[in-house]
Design a protein around this motif. Structure first.
Motif, PDB file in Angstrom:
ATOM      1  N   ILE A   1       0.841  -1.205   0.000  1.00  0.00           N
ATOM      2  CA  ILE A   1       0.000   0.000   0.000  1.00  0.00           C
ATOM      3  C   ILE A   1       0.875   1.253   0.000  1.00  0.00           C
ATOM      4  O   ILE A   1       0.639   2.193  -0.762  1.00  0.00           O
ATOM      5  CB  ILE A   1      -0.969  -0.012   1.200  1.00  0.00           C
ATOM      6  N   GLY A   2       1.901   1.269   0.838  1.00  0.00           N
ATOM      7  CA  GLY A   2       2.815   2.405   0.891  1.00  0.00           C
ATOM      8  C   GLY A   2       3.554   2.610  -0.419  1.00  0.00           C
ATOM      9  O   GLY A   2       3.712   3.739  -0.886  1.00  0.00           O
ATOM     10  N   ALA A   3       4.007   1.514  -1.027  1.00  0.00           N
ATOM     11  CA  ALA A   3       4.724   1.603  -2.309  1.00  0.00           C
ATOM     12  C   ALA A   3       3.817   2.178  -3.396  1.00  0.00           C
ATOM     13  O   ALA A   3       4.255   3.006  -4.201  1.00  0.00           O
ATOM     14  CB  ALA A   3       5.256   0.234  -2.714  1.00  0.00           C
ATOM     15  N   MET A   4       2.562   1.744  -3.423  1.00  0.00           N
ATOM     16  CA  MET A   4       1.622   2.289  -4.419  1.00  0.00           C
ATOM     17  C   MET A   4       1.389   3.780  -4.189  1.00  0.00           C
ATOM     18  O   MET A   4       1.355   4.560  -5.135  1.00  0.00           O
ATOM     19  CB  MET A   4       0.301   1.521  -4.397  1.00  0.00           C
ATOM     20  N   LEU A   5       1.246   4.177  -2.925  1.00  0.00           N
ATOM     21  CA  LEU A   5       1.058   5.591  -2.608  1.00  0.00           C
ATOM     22  C   LEU A   5       2.279   6.409  -3.021  1.00  0.00           C
ATOM     23  O   LEU A   5       2.146   7.466  -3.651  1.00  0.00           O
ATOM     24  CB  LEU A   5       0.785   5.766  -1.115  1.00  0.00           C
ATOM     25  N   ILE A   6       3.467   5.922  -2.706  1.00  0.00           N
ATOM     26  CA  ILE A   6       4.698   6.617  -3.084  1.00  0.00           C
ATOM     27  C   ILE A   6       4.811   6.701  -4.600  1.00  0.00           C
ATOM     28  O   ILE A   6       5.171   7.746  -5.151  1.00  0.00           O
ATOM     29  CB  ILE A   6       5.934   5.914  -2.475  1.00  0.00           C
ATOM     30  N   TYR A   7       4.459   5.627  -5.295  1.00  0.00           N
ATOM     31  CA  TYR A   7       4.530   5.602  -6.759  1.00  0.00           C
ATOM     32  C   TYR A   7       3.608   6.668  -7.360  1.00  0.00           C
ATOM     33  O   TYR A   7       4.013   7.442  -8.229  1.00  0.00           O
ATOM     34  CB  TYR A   7       4.164   4.215  -7.280  1.00  0.00           C
ATOM     35  N   VAL A   8       2.360   6.707  -6.901  1.00  0.00           N
ATOM     36  CA  VAL A   8       1.391   7.680  -7.423  1.00  0.00           C
ATOM     37  C   VAL A   8       1.836   9.105  -7.083  1.00  0.00           C
ATOM     38  O   VAL A   8       1.789   9.997  -7.943  1.00  0.00           O
ATOM     39  CB  VAL A   8      -0.027   7.395  -6.872  1.00  0.00           C
TER      40      VAL A   8
END
Length: 185
Positions: A121-128
């Motif tokens: 979830i954190g990686a997706m947020l950072i990516y976006v």
């Protein structure tokens, strides 16, 4: 020596887990990057995806944006409103930030499933947020090119690392075993 280690065991366990996870994932990422030819100026798949997502974000908002493979290096040129405003290189894909984030979460974990879910979830947020960072940086550079160093070197990294820091705080206080121990006292 045993007394020092015993007294500070949680710190040494954290440090060991952090370094092992960080080094392992970084080596895997470097192995992935080495599969692309520097001589042929190949851009890795993740950076290519980030560049295309950046262009698609501009287009989604109805903004004029073009993306071209750089002819002299492994990067993309981003043209906004007819002006070359930025190049997207491997360092723009936020993978190093995601690895750092995930290493900290892993080091402060006792439940791998919970940690893995938080990492994803954190990686997706950072990516976006990184895609939005590139878009906003490009627009800012179009209008304020004189502030390139401040914007690229200070303001936008501060935002990304600030979000990572907040995610770490949330992980430690709400989801890790260390945060739940404090709550039970």
């Amino acid at each position: 020596m045993k007394k020092v280690f015993g007294q500070h065991k949680p710190f040494f366990v954290f440090l060991f887990k952090f370094l092992m996870f960080y080094l392992l994932i970084t080596m895997l990422y470097k192995f992935f990057l080495n599969s692309y030819s520097i001589e042929r100026k190949e851009v890795d798949a993740i950076t290519t995806h980030v560049a295309n997502q950046t262009k698609n974000t501009f287009l989604f908002f109805g903004k004029d944006c073009k993306l071209f493979k750089h002819e002299f290096e492994a990067s993309f040129k981003l043209i906004y409103k007819g002006k070359y405003v930025a190049r997207i290189v491997e360092g723009c894909n936020a993978i190093s930030v995601i690895i750092l984030f995930a290493s900290f979460v892993f080091a402060f974990s006792s439940n791998f499933k919970k940690a893995l879910l938080f990492m994803l979830i954190g990686a997706m947020l950072i990516y976006v947020l990184n895609i939005l960072r590139i878009v906003l940086l490009c627009v800012s550079l179009y209008y304020y090119p004189q502030f390139e160093h401040l914007l690229h070197g200070t303001v936008f990294p501060l935002v990304i690392y600030g979000v990572v820091f907040l995610l770490w705080i949330i992980w430690v206080t709400k989801f890790s075993v260390y945060g739940t121990r404090v709550d039970k006292k």
